[in-house]
Design an enzyme around this catalytic site. Structure first.
Site, PDB file in Angstrom:
ATOM      1  N   ALA A 129     -13.919  32.462  18.177  1.00  0.00           N
ATOM      2  CA  ALA A 129     -14.832  33.553  18.513  1.00  0.00           C
ATOM      3  C   ALA A 129     -14.044  34.824  18.735  1.00  0.00           C
ATOM      4  CB  ALA A 129     -15.652  33.204  19.760  1.00  0.00           C
ATOM      5  N   SER A 131     -14.317  38.381  16.380  1.00  0.00           N
ATOM      6  CA  SER A 131     -15.341  39.407  16.174  1.00  0.00           C
ATOM      7  C   SER A 131     -16.703  38.881  16.628  1.00  0.00           C
ATOM      8  CB  SER A 131     -15.390  39.798  14.696  1.00  0.00           C
ATOM      9  OG  SER A 131     -14.206  40.481  14.338  1.00  0.00           O
ATOM     10  N   TRP A 155      -5.678  35.520  22.728  1.00  0.00           N
ATOM     11  CA  TRP A 155      -5.368  36.956  22.606  1.00  0.00           C
ATOM     12  C   TRP A 155      -5.536  37.668  23.938  1.00  0.00           C
ATOM     13  CZ3 TRP A 155      -3.342  35.971  18.372  1.00  0.00           C
ATOM     14  CH2 TRP A 155      -4.023  35.411  17.293  1.00  0.00           C
ATOM     15  N   ASP A 237     -17.393  49.414  25.526  1.00  0.00           N
ATOM     16  CA  ASP A 237     -17.476  50.839  25.181  1.00  0.00           C
ATOM     17  C   ASP A 237     -16.379  51.648  25.871  1.00  0.00           C
ATOM     18  OD1 ASP A 237     -19.655  50.213  23.654  1.00  0.00           O
ATOM     19  OD2 ASP A 237     -21.139  50.889  25.123  1.00  0.00           O
ATOM     20  N   GLU A 239     -13.684  50.485  27.121  1.00  0.00           N
ATOM     21  CA  GLU A 239     -12.401  49.979  26.610  1.00  0.00           C
ATOM     22  C   GLU A 239     -12.042  50.692  25.311  1.00  0.00           C
ATOM     23  OE1 GLU A 239     -12.337  45.866  25.382  1.00  0.00           O
ATOM     24  OE2 GLU A 239     -10.172  45.885  25.024  1.00  0.00           O
ATOM     25  N   GLN A 337       8.319  57.328   6.941  1.00  0.00           N
ATOM     26  CA  GLN A 337       8.636  57.796   5.594  1.00  0.00           C
ATOM     27  C   GLN A 337       9.418  59.105   5.641  1.00  0.00           C
ATOM     28  OE1 GLN A 337       8.112  55.806   3.124  1.00  0.00           O
ATOM     29  NE2 GLN A 337       8.906  57.135   1.547  1.00  0.00           N
ATOM     30  N   GLY A 341      15.486  56.208   5.708  1.00  0.00           N
ATOM     31  CA  GLY A 341      16.268  55.084   6.216  1.00  0.00           C
ATOM     32  C   GLY A 341      16.329  55.071   7.732  1.00  0.00           C
ATOM     33  N   GLY A 365     -12.017  45.090  19.281  1.00  0.00           N
ATOM     34  CA  GLY A 365     -12.949  45.275  18.154  1.00  0.00           C
ATOM     35  C   GLY A 365     -12.186  45.698  16.930  1.00  0.00           C
TER      36      GLY A 365
END
Lengths: 386, 390
Positions: A129, A131, A155, A237, A239, A337, A341, A365
C-alpha cells in the site's frame, strides 16, 4: 515573498545560521555513512523549531505554514536529509498530535518531542500500500482496554531511530475504517525491522515498523475509532506544501553553486558562464525555481488564511509539490552538468543535491499520484475511469 | 550524408554471437559482484582478462595484432550487453580499446606489435590521459609539458579524470611539445612503472565506482622517443580521433544502461499492484514506459548508424556526436523515469534502478560533455559563418 513578515525574516536568518553551524560541517560524512545528526535535534528544540506550527498553548512556536515552509527551504539548502527527518518529526508526528491528540496525549508526548528529547515519526505506507494508501492491511483489534496491532509499515522516515510513532491501522473492514495509535519504541511486540540503503537522503534513516501482536493501550488511540482518514488526508496536504520547501532549498543551492562555478571556471580563454548553453541552463533553472517558490509559498499562505478547503486544498498542495519536486531534480541534474567532471565527484555538493532531490518526486505522494489528485479535481468522475 | 543504401538494421550472425557471448559473461561473471563492488569501489582486472579470453577486449583491431578484426558495429554489441549489467566494466573495455584504436591508426609497426596484443587479449589494461584541472572541454589548452632531451622526452604535469590509470599498463598521455594551443600537443605512450609516473588522488564519485577515476602525476617522466605517437604536434588530432570513436562506445554504454533500466521498470509495472491492478495498467505509467521505449529505439539506431559509417570508412564525427548526445540524454531520462516507476523501491539499493541513474549521469559528461557535442553538431550543421563567434 512579498507577504513574509518581520518574524518570518528573523526565523529565516536564525535557521540559516543554525544550518551553517550545525548541519553544514557534518552532512558530507553523514551522507556517506548513512548516519543521523541527532545533536541537531536538541539544538532545533532549543530554537523552538520542532513545534514550529504547534500553538503556543501546547508548547509550540505558534507560527504558520509559511514559516514551516521557510524553515524547510533554509535547512534543505544545506542538508536535505536532516530536513526530511525534521519534517517527519515536526509535521507528520508533532503537528498531528497537536491537532488531533487528547489533552492527555499532548501532555505526554509534546514536551519530549518539542524539546528534541524524543524523535517522532509516522507510519502509513505498507509494502503493498504505497500510492494506494487506503489499501493498508495493518490491523488493530480491540481486546479489553488494549488494541492488538499486527502488520508491517514501510518507508518510514525516522523508523530506525524514532522513539514514538503516529501509526495508522485498520479497525474495520471498509477502506475508510482507519484509526490512529501512538506506538512507543519500547512496547512489546513492536520492532523497527530493516533499515533501507538509499540513493540519497542518506542521513535521514528510513526503515520498517513491524507489529507482532503489539498490545497498545486504548488510551493511545488518537481520536475516535475509524475516524482517521480525514485527518490523514489533511496532514498530507501540509506535508506536501512543506516538503516542497525542501525541493526549493535544494534547487536554490544547486543554482548558487552552478552560478559561482560558471563565473570562475575558464575554458577557451573565458568564463564558461559567457557561453549561451550554460546561460540557458542557469536562467531556466532560476526562472523555474522562482515560479515554484511562488506556487509553494502561495499554497502555504492560502492554507494559513483558510482560503482553501477539502479537495481544493489538496489540489493546490499537490500542484506545489509536483512542480517543485520535478524542478529540483532537473535543476540539480543541470548543476552537475555545468560543473562537468567536478559535479560528478563528491568534492562539490551538487551530486548529493541531485540524489536528495529525486526522493521528493517519490515520497509524500509520487508525481503520479499527485497528478491523479489534480486530475480528479479538474475532471471529476471522468478521471476515475482510468 | 553519403550513406549508401546498405545500412542494415538487422544484426548479422557475428553481431548476435558477440552479443550473446557478452550477455552470458556479464550475467554469470559480473552480475553477482556488481552491487558489492560498486559499493566498495573494487575493480577486478581478472574480469578484463576473462573478457579477453572470449575475444571481447580487442574487437575492432586487426587479427595480426591479436584483435578480432571486426568493426564498431560488433564492438557496440559487446559494450551494450556489458553495460546492461555494469556501466563500469563497459567503460573499462571501451577505455582499454582507446590505445589500441589510436595505435592502429597512428602507431608505427613496432608500437603496434609491442602494445596492441597485450591490450587486445585483456592481459593488460589501457588508459587515455587528456584532461587537466584547467583544461576539460578546452582540451587544446593543456599544460603538461614534454621536452626533448636527447633521444627521450621528459614529461611533467598533472592529469585529471583518467579512467583506470591505477591498473593500466599502457597509458596514452597528451603533453605539450610546442606552441600554445592545439597544434603544440603530442601523444605519448607511457608504460606502467616508468620512474616519475605516480597516481594522485582517486576521485570520490556519485556512481561508476568500480571504474576508478584517477589523478595522474608526471614528475620528470622519461619517455623514449619511439613512444611518441605519430609526429610532434599531431597529438590533438590523435586525441580528437580517439574521442570520435570513443563517443560511439559511450553511446553504446548509454543504450545498455537505459535498456536495463527499461527492463526493470517493465518488470515492476507488470507485477506491482496498486488500487487492485498492475500499475502498468495506468496510463500515467504506461505512457511513461512508451516514451522510454520510443526514445531508446531512436537513440539505438543513431548509435548503430555512427558505428556503421565508421566501419565503412565514411566520415562519422557528426553522427558520433549526435549518437553520444542522444543516447546519453536518453539514458538519463530513462533511468530517472525507471526510479520513478519503482517509487520507494526504486530509491533504495534493493533494486538497481538508482544505480543506473547514477551511472547514466556520468555518460553525459565524459568523452566530451553534451555541451561540447552540441557545439560540434552545431558547427558541423551550420558550417562556416562570416563572423566566427562561440
Amino acid at each position: 515573498m512579498w507577504f513574509f513578515t518581520e518574524e518570518h525574516r528573523m526565523l529565516q536568518e536564525s535557521v540559516r545560521q543554525f544550518s551553517r553551524t550545525e548541519l553544514k560541517p557534518r552532512i558530507e560524512e553523514l551522507d556517506h555513512h548513512e548516519g543521523f545528526n541527532r545533536e541537531a535535534f536538541y539544538k532545533m528544540g532549543e530554537l523552538g523549531l520542532l513545534g514550529v506550527i504547534v500553538p503556543e498553548a501546547d508548547g509550540g512556536a505558534g507560527l504558520d505554514a509559511v514559516a514551516a515552509t521557510l524553515v524547510m527551504e533554509e535547512m534543505a539548502a544545506v542538508d536535505a536529509s536532516t530536513t526530511l527527518s525534521y519534517l517527519a518529526h515536526t509535521i507528520l508526528c508533532v503537528n498531528q498530535i497537536a491537532v488531533n491528540g487528547s489533552a492527555e496525549q499532548k501532555q505526554k508526548y509534546l514536551p519530549k518531542l518539542i524539546s528534541g528529547e524524543w524523535i517522532g515519526g509516522m507510519g502509513m505506507s505498507e509494502p503493498e500500500a504505497g500510492s494506494d494508501a487506503l489499501g493498508m492491511k495493518t490491523k488493530a483489534v480491540r481486546e479489553g482496554d488494549h488494541y492488538v496491532l499486527n502488520g508491517t509499515k514501510t518507508w518510514i522516515t525516522n523508523g530506525p531511530n524514532g522513539d514514538v510513532f503516529y501509526v495508522y491501522a485498520k479497525t474495520g473492514e471498509t477502506k475508510r475504517d482507519i484509526s490512529t495509535f501512538m506506538v512507543e519504541r519500547e512496547m512489546k511486540g513492536f520492532s523497527t525491522g530493516k533499515k533501507f540503503a538509499k540513493m540519497g537522503m542518506r542521513a535521514s534513516p528510513t526503515g520498517e515498523l513491524v507489529f507482532e501482536n503489539c498490545a497498545v493501550p486504548a488510551s493511545h488511540r488518537v481520536g475516535t475509532e475509524g475516524s482517521s482518514v480525514k485527518m490523514m488526508m489533511r496532514n498530507l496536504d501540509i506535508e506536501r506544501i512543506t516538503i516542497a520547501g525542501i525541493s526549493l532549498g535544494i534547487a536554490r543551492s544547486s543554482i548558487e553553486v552552478a552560478t559561482q562555478y560558471a563565473k570562475e571556471r575558464k575554458q577557451f580563454g573565458k568564463a564558461i558562464g559567457s557561453f549561451q548553453q550554460i546561460q540557458e541552463r542557469l536562467t531556466e533553472a532560476a526562472a523555474w525555481y522562482e515560479a515554484c517558490r511562488c506556487l509553494t509559498y502561495d499554497a502555504a499562505k492560502m492554507w494559513d488564511m483558510g482560503l482553501m478547503q477539502g479537495k481544493e486544498a489538496s489540489m493546490m498542495a499537490a500542484k506545489a509539490k509536483l512542480q517543485s519536486a520535478q524542478m529540483a531534480t532537473q535543476v540539480a541534474l543541470d548543476a552537475i552538468q555545468i560543473l562537468g567532471g567536478y559535479g560528478y565527484t563528491r568534492e562539490f555538493p551538487v551530486e548529493r543535491f541531485m540524489r536528495d532531490a529525486k526522493l521528493i518526486e517519490i515520497g509524500a505522494g509520487t508525481n503520479e499520484i499527485l497528478r491523479v489528485i489534480i486530475a480528479r479535481q479538474m475532471l471529476g468522475d471522468v478521471a476515475e475511469l482510468g | 550524408m553519403s550513406a549508401s543504401p546498405q545500412f542494415f538494421l538487422e544484426e548479422t550472425s557475428v553481431q548476435q554471437e558477440i552479443r550473446s557471448l557478452a550477455r552470458k559473461f556479464a550475467q554469470k561473471e559480473l552480475a553477482p559482484l556488481i552491487e558489492e563492488d560498486e559499493h566498495n569501489a573494487v575493480f577486478r582486472a581478472e574480469k578484463i582478462a576473462q573478457l579477453g579470453e572470449l575475444g571481447l577486449t580487442g574487437i575492432p583491431v586487426p587479427e595480426q595484432y591479436g584483435g578480432a578484426g571486426l568493426g564498431y558495429s560488433e564492438y557496440i554489441c559487446a559494450i551494450e550487453e556489458l553495460a546492461k549489467v555494469s556501466s563500469s566494466y563497459a567503460i573499462s573495455v571501451a577505455v582499454t580499446g582507446l590505445p589500441q584504436v589510436i595505435l592502429d591508426l597512428f602507431g608505427t609497426e613496432a608500437q603496434k606489435e609491442k602494445f596492441i596484443p597485450p591490450l587486445a587479449s585483456g592481459q593488460a589494461i589501457g588508459a587515455f590521459s587528456l584532461s587537466e584541472a584547467g583544461s576539460g572541454s578546452d582540451a587544446g589548452a593543456l599544460r603538461t609539458s614534454a621536452s626533448r632531451s636527447g633521444d627521450k622526452y621528459i614529461l611533467s604535469g598533472t592529469k585529471l579524470w583518467t579512467t583506470q590509470a591505477d591498473s593500466a599498463s599502457t597509458l596514452i598521455v597528451m603533453a605539450r611539445t610546442g606552441e600554445a594551443g592545439p597544434r603544440g600537443v603530442s601523444a605519448f605512450l607511457v608504460e606502467k612503472g616508468t620512474p616519475g609516473l605516480k597516481m594522485g588522488k582517486r576521485e570520490k564519485k556519485m556512481g561508476c565506482n568500480i571504474s576508478h577515476t584517477m589523478e595522474v602525476l608526471l614528475d620528470q617522466v622519461e619517455v623514449p622517443e619511439e613512444n611518441l605517437i605519430g609526429r610532434e604536434g599531431q597529438g590533438f588530432r590523435v586525441a580528437m580521433t580517439a574521442l570520435d570513436s570513443g563517443r560511439i562506445t559511450i553511446a553504446a554504454t548509454a543504450i545498455g544502461v537505459a535498456s536495463a533500466a527499461l527492463e526493470v521498470a517493465l518488470q515492476h509495472s507488470r507485477t506491482r499492484e496498486q488500487f487492485g491492478k498492475p500499475i502498468g495498467d495506468f496510463q500515467g505509467i504506461s505512457f511513461m514506459l512508451a516514451q522510454m521505449g520510443a526514445d531508446l529505439e531512436a537513440a539505438r539506431l543513431v548509435v548503430k548508424k555512427a558505428a556503421w559509417l565508421k566501419d565503412k570508412g565514411h566520415p562519422f564525427s557528426l553522427e558520433a556526436a549526435m549518437a553520444k548526445l542522444l543516447a546519453t540524454d536518453t539514458a538519463m531520462k530513462v533511468t530517472t523515469d525507471a526510479v520513478q516507476i519503482l517509487g520507494g523501491s526504486g530509491y533504495t539499493q534493493e533494486f538497481p534502478a538508482e544505480r543506473y541513474m547514477r551511472e547514466a549521469k556520468v555518460l553525459q559528461i565524459v568523452e566530451g560533455t553534451n555541451q561540447i557535442q552540441r557545439l560540434v553538431i552545431g558547427r558541423a550543421l551550420i558550417g562556416n559563418t562570416e563572423k566566427k563567434t562561440s
